[in-house]
Design a protein around this motif. Structure first.
Motif, PDB file in Angstrom:
ATOM      1  N   LEU A 157      31.558 -14.367  24.751  1.00 42.03           N
ATOM      2  CA  LEU A 157      33.262 -14.325  25.036  1.00 42.03           C
ATOM      3  C   LEU A 157      33.320 -13.048  25.461  1.00 42.03           C
ATOM      4  N   SER A 158      33.217 -12.650  26.958  1.00 41.66           N
ATOM      5  CA  SER A 158      33.270 -11.397  27.199  1.00 41.66           C
ATOM      6  C   SER A 158      34.944 -10.763  27.268  1.00 41.66           C
ATOM      7  N   ASP A 159      35.766 -11.831  27.329  1.00 41.75           N
ATOM      8  CA  ASP A 159      37.300 -11.208  27.142  1.00 41.75           C
ATOM      9  C   ASP A 159      37.861 -11.831  25.836  1.00 41.75           C
ATOM     10  N   ALA A 160      36.865 -11.457  24.799  1.00 38.47           N
ATOM     11  CA  ALA A 160      37.178 -11.840  23.385  1.00 38.47           C
ATOM     12  C   ALA A 160      38.579 -11.342  22.823  1.00 38.47           C
ATOM     13  N   GLU A 161      38.926 -10.180  23.067  1.00 38.86           N
ATOM     14  CA  GLU A 161      40.189  -9.288  22.696  1.00 38.86           C
ATOM     15  C   GLU A 161      41.327 -10.199  23.134  1.00 38.86           C
ATOM     16  N   ASP A 162      41.287 -10.648  24.397  1.00 37.36           N
ATOM     17  CA  ASP A 162      42.457 -11.401  25.106  1.00 37.36           C
ATOM     18  C   ASP A 162      42.501 -12.777  24.359  1.00 37.36           C
ATOM     19  N   ARG A 163      41.618 -13.068  23.905  1.00 42.49           N
ATOM     20  CA  ARG A 163      41.243 -14.675  23.098  1.00 42.49           C
ATOM     21  C   ARG A 163      41.939 -14.963  21.935  1.00 42.49           C
ATOM     22  N   LEU A 164      42.038 -13.606  21.137  1.00 49.32           N
ATOM     23  CA  LEU A 164      42.062 -13.871  19.711  1.00 49.32           C
ATOM     24  C   LEU A 164      43.498 -14.592  19.398  1.00 49.32           C
ATOM     25  N   LYS A 165      44.588 -14.786  20.101  1.00 53.89           N
ATOM     26  CA  LYS A 165      45.825 -15.359  19.701  1.00 53.89           C
ATOM     27  C   LYS A 165      45.751 -16.695  20.241  1.00 53.89           C
ATOM     28  N   GLN A 166      44.931 -17.107  20.956  1.00 57.24           N
ATOM     29  CA  GLN A 166      44.748 -18.553  21.518  1.00 57.24           C
ATOM     30  C   GLN A 166      44.254 -19.478  20.442  1.00 57.24           C
ATOM     31  N   TYR A 167      44.392 -20.766  20.419  1.00 60.45           N
ATOM     32  CA  TYR A 167      44.197 -21.740  19.519  1.00 60.45           C
ATOM     33  C   TYR A 167      43.185 -22.843  20.234  1.00 60.45           C
ATOM     34  N   GLN A 177      32.367 -24.017  21.137  1.00 59.03           N
ATOM     35  CA  GLN A 177      31.110 -23.932  20.476  1.00 59.03           C
ATOM     36  C   GLN A 177      30.780 -22.484  20.221  1.00 59.03           C
ATOM     37  N   ARG A 178      30.893 -21.406  21.020  1.00 60.21           N
ATOM     38  CA  ARG A 178      30.677 -20.091  21.024  1.00 60.21           C
ATOM     39  C   ARG A 178      31.249 -19.255  19.824  1.00 60.21           C
ATOM     40  N   VAL A 179      32.621 -19.737  19.547  1.00 58.95           N
ATOM     41  CA  VAL A 179      33.383 -19.400  18.317  1.00 58.95           C
ATOM     42  C   VAL A 179      32.555 -19.671  17.083  1.00 58.95           C
ATOM     43  N   LEU A 180      32.191 -21.087  17.015  1.00 61.81           N
ATOM     44  CA  LEU A 180      31.382 -21.341  15.869  1.00 61.81           C
ATOM     45  C   LEU A 180      29.892 -20.498  15.743  1.00 61.81           C
ATOM     46  N   ILE A 181      29.291 -20.380  16.845  1.00 60.43           N
ATOM     47  CA  ILE A 181      28.244 -19.637  16.528  1.00 60.43           C
ATOM     48  C   ILE A 181      28.494 -18.240  16.066  1.00 60.43           C
ATOM     49  N   GLY A 182      29.647 -17.596  16.969  1.00 62.06           N
ATOM     50  CA  GLY A 182      29.971 -16.136  16.157  1.00 62.06           C
ATOM     51  C   GLY A 182      30.105 -16.061  14.809  1.00 62.06           C
ATOM     52  N   ILE A 183      30.912 -17.396  14.266  1.00 64.27           N
ATOM     53  CA  ILE A 183      31.325 -17.234  12.849  1.00 64.27           C
ATOM     54  C   ILE A 183      29.869 -17.446  12.100  1.00 64.27           C
ATOM     55  N   GLY A 184      28.939 -18.258  12.574  1.00 67.39           N
ATOM     56  CA  GLY A 184      27.854 -18.558  11.827  1.00 67.39           C
ATOM     57  C   GLY A 184      26.883 -17.098  11.681  1.00 67.39           C
ATOM     58  N   LEU A 185      26.868 -16.366  12.655  1.00 69.45           N
ATOM     59  CA  LEU A 185      26.105 -15.122  12.688  1.00 69.45           C
ATOM     60  C   LEU A 185      27.021 -13.824  12.151  1.00 69.45           C
ATOM     61  N   SER A 186      28.254 -14.140  11.945  1.00 73.14           N
ATOM     62  CA  SER A 186      29.072 -13.041  11.646  1.00 73.14           C
ATOM     63  C   SER A 186      28.739 -12.061  10.362  1.00 73.14           C
ATOM     64  N   SER A 187      27.966 -12.775   9.693  1.00 70.75           N
ATOM     65  CA  SER A 187      27.240 -11.805   8.509  1.00 70.75           C
ATOM     66  C   SER A 187      25.884 -11.434   8.499  1.00 70.75           C
ATOM     67  N   ARG A 188      25.402 -11.633   9.633  1.00 70.51           N
ATOM     68  CA  ARG A 188      23.776 -11.411   9.840  1.00 70.51           C
ATOM     69  C   ARG A 188      23.142 -12.038   8.612  1.00 70.51           C
ATOM     70  N   PRO A 189      23.278 -13.407   8.479  1.00 72.40           N
ATOM     71  CA  PRO A 189      22.416 -14.125   7.477  1.00 72.40           C
ATOM     72  C   PRO A 189      20.971 -14.120   7.700  1.00 72.40           C
ATOM     73  N   LYS A 190      20.422 -14.260   6.643  1.00 74.50           N
ATOM     74  CA  LYS A 190      18.624 -14.182   6.596  1.00 74.50           C
ATOM     75  C   LYS A 190      18.369 -15.541   7.226  1.00 74.50           C
TER      76      LYS A 190
END
Length: 580
Positions: A157-167, A177-190
């Motif tokens: 999401l290149s315009d991520a900052e503008d998307r934060l307040k959206q639902y 789907q990209r949001v879920l992928i970002g959440i899944g990778l957010s903690s750099r899991p093993k």
């Protein structure tokens, strides 16, 4: 037989004596009123640090259940009944709920299959990503916000900052789907467990995400466990492949080796059913010949020149005419301030009766918005849409109801479009009841007929959406759309959640129905292999506009625009030729 072209999968040095994940004789069952029903039976697999393993198989084969068992997220009454799940030598099946919370997210990331039902509709996107980061780190304040933006940018999401307040409802399926992928990778899991992580994504964003996963694998030693029905993705991105059927592993080993020379009959069926961009059309003159070819060979046969075989049936005029259509949305930013987003910009095209048109393009390009405008689920900002010579924008009351009976949707998100409080039988019968069609007995007979058409047993009518796999839910959505025997189906990523065998069955079914009933289809999809299989004409959309429109053969064989060429080049496993 499949022709295999060697892919550039990086070689990872791992310690063979210390698997990151080892599953031993796993058994998973679901408690019902009739007892425990086994869903996973004796599954064993091994994954090392830095490796990528893909699990493939038809809907209901146990792929997702195996993945959910690893992190103790089994739905409903599901539970591990036997076996071990060793993560870094630690048996996860023996952990308490509190101990598992210390593993889930921080050490094992998870990307679920269904983006809409896994994002809270009452929380904005920024808050949901922040909550995931806070649960696994000490970041707060500005640092937390900066990391939230970074996570969404990494997920495409290149315009991520503008998307934060959206639902979530303001995002396309691919963006969710990209949001879920970002959440899944957010903690750099093993370990990242990704359940159909790119099924809702267009091929360019899919490549971006998969390249990002490849970078993590290389730089951080992250292992990836893919659940997928995309054999091209498995061949290109996974070193190891596991094939599941009816809860068991029927074949496993190096992915390219298995796809080049499958041993088990079920694997052979999967490979044979995979749609391929390398397929070529054959000339046919009659609908009967086309039906014979499809019914005998399925999706692994050569494609058909639909324009030739339908020449006598399609009238010179268009059944659906989209002329100069634009759609502007007002998006709230801060306080009472709004910004305008032009989602569809001066789009024009026509669809002839009895033909199939496809709209392709990346997530957020306006494909689904065009479908909603045609279905009159959104109002036009400008332009016009005519169906069978009538302006649909002016329809009201009984005329609108009559239009909806003739034009039916199949949405991208099957779980979101099925009422969780209705069982399958009532769900399929709902449009019949709404339009006052048939007696109760006749509606029941129609439900059973439709279940058979989408390859589901009659007993499915008593089950609920939460008890079905993603692919099974999509088949129910298609059955419901067919209940009224409409003239037009608008299919928004209707087969993206299906494994190749079921996908082939559904596409064959749609082809047979189109031949028999002269149905007209509008496919909204990012799967270009499916487009070549089913579509007569293709419109390529980018940033709300149509940048290329031509016959399917012209678009695939001689793409004029750089964007179209980029879409074709980004298809995973595009060098594979899946054939007999």
């Amino acid at each position: 037989m499949t022709r295999l072209v060697t892919q550039s999968i990086p070689t990872i040095s791992v310690d063979d004596s210390s698997p990151l994940l080892q599953i031993r004789d796993l058994e998973v069952g679901f408690t019902t009123q009739y007892g425990v029903v086994p869903a996973v039976r004796g599954v064993s697999l091994t994954l090392y640090a830095g490796q990528t393993l893909a699990i493939v198989g038809e809907s209901g084969s146990g792929k997702t259940t195996t993945a959910q068992a690893i992190i103790n997220l089994l739905a409903g009454t599901g539970r591990v009944t036997a076996g071990q799940i060793l993560f870094q030598g630690r048996d996860l099946t023996a952990l308490t709920a509190t101990e598992m919370q210390g593993v889930r997210g921080s050490q094992i990331g998870y990307v679920p299959q269904d983006p809409m039902s896994n994002l809270n509709p009452v929380w904005n996107i920024g808050f949901q990503v922040e909550e995931a980061i806070k649960a696994n780190s000490d970041l707060r304040g500005k640092a937390l916000r900066a990391r939230t933006v970074e996570v969404l940018q990494e997920a495409g999401l290149s315009d991520a900052e503008d998307r934060l307040k959206q639902y979530p409802h303001q995002f396309s399926g691919g963006m969710r789907q990209r949001v879920l992928i970002g959440i899944g990778l957010s903690s750099r899991p093993k370990l990242l467990i990704a359940d159909e992580p790119t099924s809702a994504l267009d091929v360019t964003v899919q490549r971006q995400i998969l390249d990002h996963l490849g970078t993590l694998t290389r730089d951080y030693g992250t292992s990836v466990l893919f659940i997928t029905h995309d054999l091209g993705l498995a061949a290109e991105r996974a070193e190891q492949l596991v094939v599941m059927y009816k809860g068991k592993i029927v074949e496993s080993g190096p992915s390219q080796q298995i796809l080049a020379n499958p041993k088990h009959p079920y694997t052979q069926r999967l490979v044979a059913a995979a749609p391929s961009l390398a397929s070529k059309r054959i000339q046919a003159k009659k609908h009967d010949e086309a039906a014979d070819i499809y019914s005998s060979g399925g999706t692994d046969t050569a494609l058909i020149d639909r324009a030739a075989i339908r020449e006598e049936l399609a009238p010179s005029g268009d059944l659906i005419t989209v002329q100069g259509v634009s759609k502007m949305y007002r998006i709230r930013t801060k306080g009472l301030k709004y910004t305008e987003l032009l989602a569809v910009n001066d789009v024009s095209f026509g669809i002839k009766k009895g033909t199939t048109s496809a709209i392709v393009g990346e997530s957020g390009s306006g494909k689904s918005t065009v479908a909603k405008l045609i279905l009159q689920l959104e109002s036009l900002t400008s332009g016009s849409i005519a169906f069978d010579g009538t302006d649909v924008a002016g329809l009201k009351g009984k005329e609108l109801l009559k239009f909806r009976r003739r034009v039916q949707p199949v949405f991208q998100d099957p779980y979101g479009s099925l009422d969780p409080q209705y069982n399958v039988g009532n769900t399929i019968a709902e449009p019949l009841l709404a339009h006052n069609i048939g007696s109760r007995r006749e509606r029941q007979a129609r439900v059973l007929e439709l279940l058979d058409q989408v390859s589901l047993p009659a007993a499915t009518q008593f089950r609920y959406p939460s008890e079905l796999s993603g692919g099974q839910r999509q088949r129910i959505a298609i059955a419901r759309a067919l209940a009224l025997k409409p003239d037009v189906l608008v299919l928004d990523e209707a087969v993206s959640a299906l494994d190749v065998l079921v996908q082939g069955q559904i596409l064959n079914l749609l082809t047979e129905l189109q031949t028999e009933l002269e149905l007209t289809y509008l496919f909204i999809t990012h799967d270009l292999a499916v487009v070549r299989l089913v579509a007569d004409n293709v419109c390529v959309m980018q940033k709300g506009r149509i940048v290329e429109a031509a016959s399917t053969d012209d678009v695939f064989d001689n793409p004029q625009q750089a964007y179209t060429q980029e879409l074709l080049a980004a298809i995973p496993g595009g060098d594979f030729e899946f054939g007999r």
